[in-house]
Design an enzyme around this catalytic site. Structure first.
Site, mmCIF file in Angstrom:
data_model
loop_
_atom_site.group_PDB
_atom_site.id
_atom_site.type_symbol
_atom_site.label_atom_id
_atom_site.label_comp_id
_atom_site.label_asym_id
_atom_site.label_seq_id
_atom_site.Cartn_x
_atom_site.Cartn_y
_atom_site.Cartn_z
ATOM 1 N N HIS A 1 0.839 -1.204 0.000
ATOM 2 C CA HIS A 1 0.000 0.000 0.000
ATOM 3 C C HIS A 1 0.873 1.252 0.000
ATOM 4 O O HIS A 1 1.559 1.536 0.985
ATOM 5 C CB HIS A 1 -0.879 -0.044 1.250
ATOM 6 C CG HIS A 1 -1.806 1.108 1.403
ATOM 7 N ND1 HIS A 1 -1.670 2.037 2.404
ATOM 8 C CD2 HIS A 1 -2.891 1.474 0.679
ATOM 9 C CE1 HIS A 1 -2.647 2.933 2.304
ATOM 10 N NE2 HIS A 1 -3.400 2.623 1.273
ATOM 11 N N HIS B 1 -1.089 10.288 -3.205
ATOM 12 C CA HIS B 1 -2.344 9.762 -2.677
ATOM 13 C C HIS B 1 -3.488 10.757 -2.734
ATOM 14 O O HIS B 1 -4.627 10.394 -3.034
ATOM 15 C CB HIS B 1 -2.183 9.277 -1.236
ATOM 16 C CG HIS B 1 -3.473 8.807 -0.659
ATOM 17 N ND1 HIS B 1 -4.272 9.599 0.135
ATOM 18 C CD2 HIS B 1 -4.148 7.644 -0.826
ATOM 19 C CE1 HIS B 1 -5.363 8.918 0.449
ATOM 20 N NE2 HIS B 1 -5.315 7.740 -0.118
#
Ligand code: CA
Length: 345
Positions: free
Chosen positions: A18, A60
Protein backbone atom coordinates in the site's frame (compact mmCIF):
# COMPACT_ATOMS: atom_id res chain seq x y z
CA UNK A 1 6.53 -15.61 -4.07
CA UNK A 2 4.85 -17.96 -1.64
CA UNK A 3 6.31 -21.38 -0.98
CA UNK A 4 4.96 -23.80 -3.62
CA UNK A 5 4.53 -26.45 -0.92
CA UNK A 6 1.87 -24.32 0.80
CA UNK A 7 -1.75 -25.21 0.19
CA UNK A 8 -3.30 -24.11 -3.08
CA UNK A 9 -5.34 -21.46 -1.33
CA UNK A 10 -2.24 -19.92 0.25
CA UNK A 11 -0.55 -19.70 -3.11
CA UNK A 12 -3.27 -17.41 -4.41
CA UNK A 13 -3.21 -14.88 -1.58
CA UNK A 14 -1.83 -11.53 -2.68
CA UNK A 15 0.21 -9.01 -0.74
CA UNK A 16 -0.31 -5.52 -2.15
CA UNK A 17 2.22 -2.97 -0.91
CA UNK A 18 0.00 0.00 0.00
CA UNK A 19 1.80 3.13 -1.31
CA UNK A 20 4.96 0.97 -1.19
CA UNK A 21 6.54 -0.18 2.06
CA UNK A 22 4.92 2.90 3.58
CA UNK A 23 5.26 1.63 7.14
CA UNK A 24 9.01 2.21 6.82
CA UNK A 25 9.64 4.96 4.27
CA UNK A 26 7.61 7.98 3.07
CA UNK A 27 4.56 6.76 1.15
CA UNK A 28 4.94 6.71 -2.64
CA UNK A 29 8.66 7.52 -2.55
CA UNK A 30 10.72 5.49 -5.02
CA UNK A 31 12.66 4.18 -2.01
CA UNK A 32 9.43 2.83 -0.47
CA UNK A 33 8.63 1.07 -3.75
CA UNK A 34 12.07 -0.52 -4.05
CA UNK A 35 11.83 -1.68 -0.43
CA UNK A 36 8.37 -3.21 -1.03
CA UNK A 37 9.78 -4.99 -4.06
CA UNK A 38 12.68 -6.40 -2.04
CA UNK A 39 10.27 -7.51 0.71
CA UNK A 40 8.48 -9.79 -1.74
CA UNK A 41 5.16 -8.00 -2.30
CA UNK A 42 3.11 -9.45 -5.18
CA UNK A 43 1.85 -6.04 -6.29
CA UNK A 44 3.00 -2.49 -5.57
CA UNK A 45 0.44 0.31 -5.46
CA UNK A 46 0.42 3.63 -7.30
CA UNK A 47 -2.15 6.37 -6.62
CA UNK A 48 -2.32 8.67 -9.62
CA UNK A 49 -3.26 12.36 -9.92
CA UNK A 50 -2.62 14.88 -12.70
CA UNK A 51 -0.50 18.03 -12.75
CA UNK A 52 -1.43 21.36 -14.34
CA UNK A 53 0.60 20.38 -17.42
CA UNK A 54 -1.09 16.96 -17.70
CA UNK A 55 1.63 14.75 -16.25
CA UNK A 56 0.55 11.76 -14.15
CA UNK A 57 2.19 11.72 -10.75
CA UNK A 58 2.11 9.18 -7.95
CA UNK A 59 0.39 10.89 -5.02
CA UNK A 60 -2.34 9.76 -2.68
CA UNK A 61 -4.28 13.01 -2.33
CA UNK A 62 -5.29 15.53 -4.98
CA UNK A 63 -3.31 18.01 -2.86
CA UNK A 64 0.42 18.16 -2.07
CA UNK A 65 0.47 19.62 1.42
CA UNK A 66 0.13 16.43 3.49
CA UNK A 67 3.50 15.00 2.40
CA UNK A 68 5.57 17.87 0.87
CA UNK A 69 6.91 21.32 1.77
CA UNK A 70 4.63 23.02 -0.82
CA UNK A 71 3.15 25.33 1.85
CA UNK A 72 6.49 26.95 2.61
CA UNK A 73 7.70 27.08 -1.02
CA UNK A 74 4.42 28.41 -2.49
CA UNK A 75 2.55 29.95 0.48
CA UNK A 76 -0.15 31.66 -1.62
CA UNK A 77 -1.04 28.95 -4.12
CA UNK A 78 -3.77 27.19 -2.19
CA UNK A 79 -7.50 26.73 -2.69
CA UNK A 80 -10.15 26.66 -0.01
CA UNK A 81 -11.45 23.09 0.21
CA UNK A 82 -14.26 22.35 2.67
CA UNK A 83 -12.97 25.20 4.86
CA UNK A 84 -9.30 24.12 4.71
CA UNK A 85 -6.39 25.55 2.75
CA UNK A 86 -5.16 22.91 0.30
CA UNK A 87 -2.37 23.06 -2.30
CA UNK A 88 -3.71 21.04 -5.24
CA UNK A 89 -1.33 19.19 -7.56
CA UNK A 90 -3.51 20.24 -10.50
CA UNK A 91 -2.45 23.88 -9.91
CA UNK A 92 1.30 23.10 -10.23
CA UNK A 93 3.54 22.06 -13.11
CA UNK A 94 5.54 18.85 -12.93
CA UNK A 95 8.74 20.90 -12.72
CA UNK A 96 7.42 22.80 -9.71
CA UNK A 97 6.32 19.57 -8.02
CA UNK A 98 9.68 17.91 -8.72
CA UNK A 99 11.35 20.76 -6.80
CA UNK A 100 9.44 19.96 -3.59
CA UNK A 101 10.75 17.85 -0.72
CA UNK A 102 8.59 14.89 0.18
CA UNK A 103 8.24 13.26 3.58
CA UNK A 104 6.09 11.13 5.86
CA UNK A 105 2.47 12.19 6.28
CA UNK A 106 2.06 15.07 8.71
CA UNK A 107 -0.48 17.62 9.87
CA UNK A 108 0.02 21.23 10.88
CA UNK A 109 -1.27 22.57 14.19
CA UNK A 110 -3.22 25.65 13.10
CA UNK A 111 -2.39 27.57 16.30
CA UNK A 112 1.30 26.79 16.79
CA UNK A 113 2.14 26.03 13.10
CA UNK A 114 4.07 23.01 14.39
CA UNK A 115 4.23 19.86 12.27
CA UNK A 116 3.04 16.60 13.81
CA UNK A 117 3.72 13.23 12.26
CA UNK A 118 0.65 11.05 11.75
CA UNK A 119 2.62 7.91 12.74
CA UNK A 120 5.15 8.52 15.54
CA UNK A 121 6.97 5.19 15.05
CA UNK A 122 7.54 5.68 11.31
CA UNK A 123 10.27 7.45 9.29
CA UNK A 124 11.05 10.91 10.75
CA UNK A 125 9.77 14.07 9.05
CA UNK A 126 11.90 15.79 6.38
CA UNK A 127 14.97 13.55 6.79
CA UNK A 128 17.03 12.31 3.84
CA UNK A 129 15.77 13.29 0.36
CA UNK A 130 12.52 12.16 -1.27
CA UNK A 131 10.59 13.53 -4.23
CA UNK A 132 7.30 12.96 -6.06
CA UNK A 133 7.59 10.50 -8.98
CA UNK A 134 5.72 10.30 -12.23
CA UNK A 135 3.71 7.17 -13.02
CA UNK A 136 6.17 6.38 -15.82
CA UNK A 137 9.20 6.63 -13.49
CA UNK A 138 7.58 4.24 -11.09
CA UNK A 139 6.57 1.69 -13.73
CA UNK A 140 10.15 1.85 -15.05
CA UNK A 141 11.46 1.11 -11.55
CA UNK A 142 9.27 -1.97 -11.16
CA UNK A 143 9.80 -3.21 -14.73
CA UNK A 144 13.54 -2.57 -14.32
CA UNK A 145 13.59 -4.64 -11.14
CA UNK A 146 11.58 -7.35 -12.90
CA UNK A 147 14.32 -7.38 -15.53
CA UNK A 148 17.24 -7.43 -13.10
CA UNK A 149 15.75 -9.97 -10.67
CA UNK A 150 13.88 -12.19 -13.12
CA UNK A 151 10.69 -11.82 -11.06
CA UNK A 152 7.34 -10.56 -12.34
CA UNK A 153 5.93 -8.20 -9.72
CA UNK A 154 2.73 -6.36 -10.57
CA UNK A 155 1.52 -2.78 -10.40
CA UNK A 156 -1.75 -1.79 -8.78
CA UNK A 157 -2.82 1.61 -10.11
CA UNK A 158 -5.52 3.78 -8.55
CA UNK A 159 -7.14 6.52 -10.59
CA UNK A 160 -7.83 9.24 -8.02
CA UNK A 161 -10.89 11.52 -8.00
CA UNK A 162 -11.81 11.31 -11.71
CA UNK A 163 -14.85 13.53 -11.03
CA UNK A 164 -12.52 16.33 -9.83
CA UNK A 165 -10.15 15.93 -12.78
CA UNK A 166 -13.11 16.00 -15.19
CA UNK A 167 -14.36 19.21 -13.57
CA UNK A 168 -10.87 20.65 -14.25
CA UNK A 169 -11.12 19.52 -17.88
CA UNK A 170 -8.83 16.49 -17.60
CA UNK A 171 -9.56 12.86 -18.48
CA UNK A 172 -7.23 11.17 -15.99
CA UNK A 173 -8.55 7.68 -16.67
CA UNK A 174 -7.85 7.84 -20.39
CA UNK A 175 -4.37 9.28 -19.79
CA UNK A 176 -3.53 6.59 -17.23
CA UNK A 177 -4.75 3.72 -19.41
CA UNK A 178 -2.68 5.06 -22.33
CA UNK A 179 0.47 4.97 -20.20
CA UNK A 180 -0.32 1.41 -19.09
CA UNK A 181 -0.80 0.35 -22.70
CA UNK A 182 2.48 2.04 -23.71
CA UNK A 183 4.27 0.01 -21.02
CA UNK A 184 2.83 -3.28 -22.27
CA UNK A 185 -0.12 -3.81 -19.95
CA UNK A 186 -2.74 -5.03 -22.42
CA UNK A 187 -4.65 -8.07 -21.14
CA UNK A 188 -5.91 -9.58 -17.89
CA UNK A 189 -2.88 -11.91 -17.98
CA UNK A 190 -0.60 -8.93 -17.41
CA UNK A 191 0.26 -8.12 -13.83
CA UNK A 192 -1.78 -5.01 -13.29
CA UNK A 193 -4.93 -4.09 -11.44
CA UNK A 194 -6.64 -0.76 -12.12
CA UNK A 195 -8.65 0.50 -9.15
CA UNK A 196 -11.06 3.37 -8.68
CA UNK A 197 -13.51 4.52 -6.01
CA UNK A 198 -15.88 6.14 -8.51
CA UNK A 199 -18.34 3.44 -9.69
CA UNK A 200 -19.50 5.36 -12.77
CA UNK A 201 -15.89 5.86 -13.84
CA UNK A 202 -14.88 2.23 -13.24
CA UNK A 203 -17.81 1.20 -15.42
CA UNK A 204 -16.79 3.74 -18.07
CA UNK A 205 -13.22 2.36 -18.04
CA UNK A 206 -14.59 -1.13 -18.67
CA UNK A 207 -17.35 -0.34 -21.12
CA UNK A 208 -15.81 2.49 -23.12
CA UNK A 209 -12.17 3.46 -22.49
CA UNK A 210 -10.51 0.03 -22.52
CA UNK A 211 -12.35 -1.17 -25.66
CA UNK A 212 -11.39 2.10 -27.43
CA UNK A 213 -7.71 1.52 -26.54
CA UNK A 214 -7.84 -2.18 -27.37
CA UNK A 215 -6.87 -3.27 -23.85
CA UNK A 216 -8.63 -5.40 -21.23
CA UNK A 217 -7.13 -5.12 -17.74
CA UNK A 218 -8.25 -6.37 -14.33
CA UNK A 219 -10.49 -3.76 -12.70
CA UNK A 220 -11.09 -3.21 -9.01
CA UNK A 221 -14.08 -1.35 -7.63
CA UNK A 222 -13.01 0.32 -4.40
CA UNK A 223 -15.73 0.87 -1.83
CA UNK A 224 -15.92 3.90 0.46
CA UNK A 225 -18.31 5.04 3.14
CA UNK A 226 -20.55 7.82 1.81
CA UNK A 227 -19.52 10.04 4.76
CA UNK A 228 -15.86 10.16 3.64
CA UNK A 229 -16.72 12.44 0.66
CA UNK A 230 -14.39 10.28 -1.46
CA UNK A 231 -16.53 10.53 -4.61
CA UNK A 232 -18.53 13.68 -5.29
CA UNK A 233 -21.13 14.81 -7.81
CA UNK A 234 -22.27 18.26 -8.89
CA UNK A 235 -26.00 18.39 -8.23
CA UNK A 236 -27.83 21.67 -8.87
CA UNK A 237 -24.47 23.46 -8.82
CA UNK A 238 -23.50 21.99 -5.43
CA UNK A 239 -21.02 19.27 -4.56
CA UNK A 240 -22.75 16.33 -2.90
CA UNK A 241 -21.22 13.00 -1.93
CA UNK A 242 -21.94 10.02 -4.14
CA UNK A 243 -23.95 7.54 -2.08
CA UNK A 244 -22.30 4.16 -1.62
CA UNK A 245 -25.29 2.83 0.31
CA UNK A 246 -26.39 0.51 -2.51
CA UNK A 247 -23.10 -1.41 -2.21
CA UNK A 248 -24.38 -2.91 1.04
CA UNK A 249 -27.73 -4.08 -0.35
CA UNK A 250 -28.60 -7.52 -1.68
CA UNK A 251 -27.59 -7.97 -5.33
CA UNK A 252 -24.92 -5.23 -5.27
CA UNK A 253 -22.01 -7.58 -5.99
CA UNK A 254 -23.69 -8.93 -9.12
CA UNK A 255 -24.05 -5.35 -10.41
CA UNK A 256 -20.37 -4.62 -9.77
CA UNK A 257 -19.33 -7.91 -11.41
CA UNK A 258 -20.84 -6.63 -14.68
CA UNK A 259 -17.74 -4.42 -15.05
CA UNK A 260 -15.18 -5.31 -12.34
CA UNK A 261 -12.99 -8.31 -11.49
CA UNK A 262 -12.52 -7.50 -7.80
CA UNK A 263 -13.69 -5.24 -5.00
CA UNK A 264 -11.51 -3.25 -2.64
CA UNK A 265 -13.56 -2.71 0.53
CA UNK A 266 -12.52 -1.04 3.79
CA UNK A 267 -11.68 -3.92 6.14
CA UNK A 268 -14.35 -2.77 8.61
CA UNK A 269 -16.96 -3.53 5.93
CA UNK A 270 -15.95 -7.21 6.21
CA UNK A 271 -15.38 -7.53 9.97
CA UNK A 272 -17.36 -4.87 11.79
CA UNK A 273 -15.61 -2.71 14.37
CA UNK A 274 -17.84 -3.84 17.23
CA UNK A 275 -16.36 -7.34 16.87
CA UNK A 276 -14.74 -8.76 20.01
CA UNK A 277 -11.94 -11.30 20.39
CA UNK A 278 -13.59 -14.67 19.75
CA UNK A 279 -16.81 -13.01 18.56
CA UNK A 280 -16.19 -11.71 15.05
CA UNK A 281 -19.04 -10.05 13.19
CA UNK A 282 -18.40 -10.93 9.56
CA UNK A 283 -20.51 -9.39 6.81
CA UNK A 284 -21.65 -11.35 3.74
CA UNK A 285 -19.61 -9.18 1.35
CA UNK A 286 -16.78 -11.68 0.70
CA UNK A 287 -19.20 -14.57 0.19
CA UNK A 288 -21.39 -12.44 -2.10
CA UNK A 289 -18.39 -11.21 -4.13
CA UNK A 290 -16.96 -14.73 -4.51
CA UNK A 291 -20.38 -16.02 -5.59
CA UNK A 292 -20.23 -13.76 -8.65
CA UNK A 293 -16.56 -14.52 -9.39
CA UNK A 294 -14.93 -11.41 -7.95
CA UNK A 295 -11.81 -11.31 -5.77
CA UNK A 296 -11.75 -9.28 -2.56
CA UNK A 297 -8.75 -7.09 -1.64
CA UNK A 298 -9.52 -5.06 1.52
CA UNK A 299 -7.53 -2.07 2.83
CA UNK A 300 -5.53 -1.12 4.90
CA UNK A 301 -3.52 -3.42 7.18
CA UNK A 302 -1.20 -1.50 9.49
CA UNK A 303 1.04 -3.03 12.12
CA UNK A 304 1.47 0.23 14.10
CA UNK A 305 0.35 -0.60 17.62
CA UNK A 306 -2.57 1.87 17.64
CA UNK A 307 -3.86 0.57 14.29
CA UNK A 308 -4.65 -3.04 15.19
CA UNK A 309 -8.40 -3.48 15.82
CA UNK A 310 -9.35 -4.58 19.33
CA UNK A 311 -10.75 -7.92 18.11
CA UNK A 312 -7.19 -9.06 17.17
CA UNK A 313 -4.36 -9.41 19.67
CA UNK A 314 -1.54 -9.07 17.11
CA UNK A 315 -0.91 -8.15 13.49
CA UNK A 316 -0.41 -11.83 12.63
CA UNK A 317 -3.77 -12.68 14.19
CA UNK A 318 -5.41 -9.88 12.23
CA UNK A 319 -3.93 -11.31 9.02
CA UNK A 320 -5.02 -14.80 10.02
CA UNK A 321 -8.61 -13.62 10.56
CA UNK A 322 -8.81 -11.94 7.16
CA UNK A 323 -6.94 -14.49 5.06
CA UNK A 324 -8.34 -17.68 6.62
CA UNK A 325 -11.54 -16.90 8.52
CA UNK A 326 -12.98 -14.18 6.29
CA UNK A 327 -11.29 -15.65 3.19
CA UNK A 328 -10.05 -12.57 1.34
CA UNK A 329 -7.86 -12.99 -1.75
CA UNK A 330 -5.37 -10.22 -1.04
CA UNK A 331 -4.73 -7.31 1.28
CA UNK A 332 -3.36 -3.79 1.04
CA UNK A 333 -0.70 -3.33 3.70
CA UNK A 334 1.85 -0.70 4.73
CA UNK A 335 4.00 -3.61 6.02
CA UNK A 336 4.42 -6.03 3.08
CA UNK A 337 7.29 -7.88 4.83
CA UNK A 338 5.04 -8.92 7.71
CA UNK A 339 2.26 -10.15 5.39
CA UNK A 340 4.72 -12.05 3.16
CA UNK A 341 6.29 -13.70 6.23
CA UNK A 342 2.85 -14.56 7.60
CA UNK A 343 1.80 -16.29 4.36
CA UNK A 344 5.08 -18.23 4.23
CA UNK A 345 4.46 -19.74 7.70
CA1 CA B 1 -4.88 3.88 -3.03
Amino acid sequence: MNNPSDSGITNNKLVIAHRGASGYLPEHSIAAKAMAYAMGADYIEQDVVMTKDNHLIVLHDPYLDRITNVMSVYPDRYRENFGEKRWFAIDFSLQEIKGLSMTEAFSVNSKTNKLTTNYPSRFPLFKSSFHVSTLEEEIELIQGLNHSTGKNIGIYVEIKTPWFHQYEGKDISKATLKVLKDYGYITKEHKVFVQCFDPDETRRINDQLMPELGIDLNLVQLIAQTSWNETMRFTNGKLVPYSYDWFFEAGAMAKIAEYADAIGPWKSMLVTEDSEPGNLKISSMVKDAHAVGMQVHPYTFRADEERIPKYANSFDQLLDIFFYTVGVDGIFTDFPDKAVQFLQK
